[in-house]
Design an enzyme around this catalytic site. Structure first.
Site, short mmCIF file in Angstrom:
data_model
loop_
_atom_site.label_atom_id
_atom_site.label_comp_id
_atom_site.label_asym_id
_atom_site.label_seq_id
_atom_site.Cartn_x
_atom_site.Cartn_y
_atom_site.Cartn_z
N ASP A 116 -16.47 10.45 -5.94
CA ASP A 116 -16.28 9.48 -4.88
C ASP A 116 -17.25 9.72 -3.73
O ASP A 116 -17.65 10.86 -3.47
CB ASP A 116 -14.82 9.60 -4.37
N GLU A 127 -20.34 7.70 -7.40
CA GLU A 127 -20.14 6.40 -6.76
C GLU A 127 -21.18 6.25 -5.67
O GLU A 127 -21.04 6.80 -4.58
CB GLU A 127 -18.73 6.31 -6.14
N LYS A 184 -22.79 8.88 -1.94
CA LYS A 184 -23.91 8.64 -1.01
C LYS A 184 -23.63 9.20 0.38
O LYS A 184 -24.51 9.22 1.22
CB LYS A 184 -24.23 7.14 -0.94
N HIS A 185 -22.37 9.64 0.61
CA HIS A 185 -22.02 10.20 1.92
C HIS A 185 -22.22 11.71 1.98
O HIS A 185 -21.90 12.34 2.99
CB HIS A 185 -20.56 9.86 2.26
N HIS A 230 -14.90 14.50 2.29
CA HIS A 230 -14.00 14.50 3.45
C HIS A 230 -12.58 14.88 3.06
O HIS A 230 -12.23 14.89 1.89
CB HIS A 230 -13.99 13.11 4.10
N GLN A 266 0.82 -1.23 0.00
CA GLN A 266 0.00 0.00 0.00
C GLN A 266 0.85 1.27 0.00
O GLN A 266 0.50 2.27 0.64
CB GLN A 266 -0.96 0.02 1.20
N ASP A 278 -12.09 -0.88 -5.94
CA ASP A 278 -12.69 -1.14 -4.62
C ASP A 278 -13.25 -2.55 -4.48
O ASP A 278 -13.67 -2.92 -3.39
CB ASP A 278 -13.83 -0.15 -4.36
N TRP A 298 -7.05 10.55 -0.12
CA TRP A 298 -6.76 11.13 1.19
C TRP A 298 -6.23 12.57 1.03
O TRP A 298 -5.06 12.86 1.22
CB TRP A 298 -5.74 10.28 1.96
N GLU A 337 -24.26 10.37 6.09
CA GLU A 337 -23.89 11.68 5.55
C GLU A 337 -23.07 12.53 6.51
O GLU A 337 -22.24 13.33 6.07
CB GLU A 337 -25.16 12.43 5.12
#
Ligand SMILES: *[C@@H]1O[C@H](CO)[C@@H](O)[C@H](O)[C@H]1NC(C)=O
Length: 529
Positions: free
Chosen positions: A228, A252, A231-232, A145, A58, A319, A106, A184
Site C-alpha cells: 500500500d 500500489e 509512492k509515499h 504510516h 464504514q 479504492d 489504519w 514522501e
C-alpha cells in the site's frame, strides 16, 4: 530489487517454509491470477448473510479469515490461484465521519493481528488451506504510516507498537502532490484520522520493518505482498525490505501516468497497472468511450515498462468506483473484464466484480459479498472463469506466452483488437464499446493476427468456430456488443474448453478476401525495454 537467484541465496536459511511450500518467485507469480478480498466484507465465520452491512456506515461488518477459508471453493472455482487479503495487523479503535478501521489500513500495533478478522492461528490456517489447494496467499501491507484518530496532528505516539515515540515520524505537514518529496514525508489522512508518516529513510525504522516482514512471511507462510502507498515511501526503502521479505512485491503506485509508474519497477517486482486501468475505463465505460486514448496509454506504457508481465492488471479495486457504477451494460463490462484479464500482467479481480456489483467511490465500492449469496452460475462469474481457463491454457501451451507483449493490431472508433502470443498459439482479443444494443464488424489481415491461411479458430467466449480465408484474413462480427477471443482450435484439444463448437457461420470468413486489409498498426513485437 533482488533477482530470484539472489533471493534464494539470501533466504536459504528461511526455506523450507512452515507448510513445505517454497516461497513463490516473481517468475511464478506471472502465471497466477489474483482474487482481491476485503476481509471484513467477504464471508463471516458462521457464513450468515442476513445481518445488514451498509458500506456507507464504514463500520466492521464481521468478515473473518475463517469465513474466507470456508468460501475458498467460490474463488478457486473461478480459476483464481492466489488471494490478496486486507492488511492483517491490529488497528485503531473507534468510528468517526471518516469511518472505522474495517479496511485494515489504519495500523496501531504491527506485532499483533486484527482480532476482528481472527486469531494468529486462524491466519496460519488460511495460509495452509490455500497451500493445500495449490493456491497462494498475498497479504496487503502498509509501511508508510500508522494511524491515529481524534485530533489531526496531535498524536499520542505511545499508542503505537513499535514506533512509540515522535522520533520515528516526520513532523506533520499536508501533502502537496506536485512535490514528490512532500508526497514522501508529509501525512496522509484528515483532520479526524491522521496517518502519521514514518521516517522510513531512517535505519532504525527500516530495521524494524525488515525484521517484521521476515517474521511475518515465515510465521504465516506468505507468498506475496501487496504494498500500500508505495509512492509515499522513498524508493531506497524497498531494496532491503524486498530482500528481507524474499517474496513478490506488488506496489500500489496510484497514478495514471505510465512515465510516473514505470520507474517503480526498479524497486518493486510489480506495480498495479493504474495507467491501463484509466485507459480501459475511458475506452469501455460507454459507446462514446475513447479507444485512441487507450491505445496511446498502452503504447507509452509498453515503451516505459521494465516487465509488464509482473504488473497487476485490474478493472476494479477497493479504492476506485466499480465499473458498473458508470454503466449497467453487461456487454461493456464483459469487454472491459476480458481486456483486463487477457492483456499483459497478472489479472486481479476485486471481490464482487464477478457479481456485477455497482458501488461507486469509496466506501460504496466495499459491499459485502455475502449479500450476493455467492452464486457460481452468474453471468460474470462464468465469464471470468472462462477467461482464467483461456489464459491458463495459453500459458501451458507456450512458455513464451507471458513474455510476449500484447499490443493493438487494429482499431477504429469503437473497436480495438489485441494480440498476445507467438504464431500458432496467439490469443487475438476483439473488443468493442458499441454496447449490447449494437454490433461491430472487423476484418483482420493475416499480417496483423499472425494466423495462417484456412486456419481453424475458436471464439472461446461463445464457443463459435471460425476459419481464416485462403489469405489468412478474417472477418468477425461482434453481435450484441460482445467481445471475441480467438485461439487456434488445434491448441484447445483435450482442454475442456469448448468441447462442442457452434457451426462456423457461413458469412464469417467469406468477406475477408475481397475487403481491403485492415489497418495494421505497425508494432515491433520484439520490443522490450
Ligand atoms: C481521445 O483522446 C485523445 C487523447 O488521447 C484526444 O486527442 C481525443 O480528442 C479524444 N477523443 C474524444 C472523442 O474525446
Amino acid at each position: 530489487m533482488r533477482t530470484f537467484g539472489q533471493a534464494l541465496l539470501l533466504l536459504a536459511g528461511a526455506l523450507p517454509r512452515q507448510h513445505g511450500v517454497a516461497a513463490l518467485s516473481a517468475t511464478e507469480w506471472r502465471k497466477q491470477s489474483i482474487y482481491q478480498v476485503v476481509t471484513d466484507r467477504f464471508a463471516r465465520t458462521d457464513l450468515s448473510t442476513t445481518a445488514p452491512c451498509n458500506p456507507a456506515d464504514q463500520v466492521y461488518c464481521g468478515g473473518t479469515w475463517r469465513g474466507l477459508i470456508s468460501k475458498l471453493d467460490y474463488i478457486q472455482g473461478m480459476g483464481f490461484t492466489a488471494v490478496w487479503i486486507s492488511p492483517v495487523v491490529k488497528q485503531i479503535d473507534g468510528n468517526s465521519k471518516d469511518g472505522s478501521s474495517y479496511h485494515g489500513y489504519w495500523a496501531q500495533d504491527i506485532w499483533a493481528v486484527n482480532p476482528a478478522f481472527g486469531t494468529e492461528a486462524d491466519l496460519v490456517e488460511l495460509s495452509a488451506a490455500l497451500h493445500a489447494r495449490g493456491m497462494y496467499l498475498m497479504v496487503d501491507i502498509v509501511t508508510n504510516h500508522m494511524a491515529y484518530m481524534g485530533c489531526g496532528a496531535c498524536v499520542d505516539y505511545s499508542q503505537f507498537n513499535p514506533f512509540s515515540s515522535a522520533s520515528y515520524f516526520h513532523s506533520h505537514c499536508f501533502i502537496d502532490y506536485n512535490s514528490q518529496t512532500l508526497v514522501e514525508v508529509c501525512w496522509q489522512g484528515s483532520d479526524i484520522v491522521s496517518l502519521p508518516d514514518l521516517r522510513t529513510e531512517d535505519g532504525s525504522v527500516r530495521r524494524i520493518w525488515n525484521d517484521w516482514i521476515t517474521q511475518m512471511i515465515s510465521k504465516y507462510s506468505i507468498d506475496g505482498l501487496r504494498v500500500d502507498s508505495a509512492k509515499h515511501v522513498e524508493t531506497s526503502f524497498w531494496s532491503s525490505f524486498s530482500d528481507a521479505a524474499g517474496v513478490y512485491l506488488l506496489g500500489e503506485v496510484f497514478h495514471g501516468d505510465p512515465l510516473y509508474v514505470a520507474p517503480y519497477q526498479k524497486y518493486l517486482d510489480g506495480v498495479a497497472d493504474y495507467p491501463s486501468y484509466y485507459g480501459i475505463l475511458r475506452a469501455f465505460q460507454s459507446p462514446s468511450g475513447n479507444i485512441s486514448q487507450l491505445i496511446a496509454t498502452l503504447n507509452t506504457l509498453r515503451g516505459a515498462a521494465q516487465d509488464l508481465s509482473l504488473y497487476g492488471s485490474f478493472l476494479e479495486n477497493h479504492d476506485v468506483e466499480r465499473f458498473p457504477s458508470f454503466t449497467q451494460d453487461k456487454a461493456l463490462a464483459k469487454n472491459a473484464i476480458a481486456f483486463t484479464m487477457l492483456k499483459d500482467g497478472i489479472p486481479i479481480n476485486y471481490q464482487g466484480q464477478e457479481q456485477h456489483y455497482a458501488g461507486g467511490g469509496t466506501p460504496r465500492n466495499r459491499e459485502a459479498l455475502w449479500s450476493s449469496g455467492y452464486p457460481t452460475s452468474s453471468e460474470l462469474y462464468t465469464w471470468i472463469t472462462r477467461l482464467n481457463q483461456m489464459r491458463t491454457r495459453a500459458i501451458a501451451q507456450d512458455d513464451k506466452y507471458l513474455s510476449y507483449n500484447s499490443h493493438p493490431i487494429y482499431s477504429d472508433e469503437h473497436t480495438i483488437v489485441m494480440r498476445k502470443g507467438y504464431p500458432g498459439s496467439q490469443v487475438v482479443g476483439i473488443f468493442t464499446n458499441v454496447g449490447s444494443s449494437s454490433s461491430a464488424t472487423v476484418t483482420l489481415a493475416s499480417s496483423a493476427t499472425g494466423f495462417e491461411a484456412n486456419q481453424a479458430l475458436v471464439d472461446v467466449m461463445s464457443c463459435t468456430a471460425y476459419a481464416t480465408d485462403p489469405n489468412g484474413g478474417l472477418a468477425v462480427t461482434l453481435a450484441n456488443g460482445l467481445p471475441r477471443v480467438l485461439y487456434p482450435t488445434a491448441r484447445l484439444a483435450s482442454s475442456g474448453i469448448c468441447p462442442d463448437l457452434t457451426a462456423p457461420s457461413p458469412t464469417s470468413t467469406s468477406d475477408a478476401a475481397c475487403t481491403p486489409a485492415a489497418v495494421d498498426i505497425t508494432f515491433n513485437m520484439e520490443m522490450t525495454s
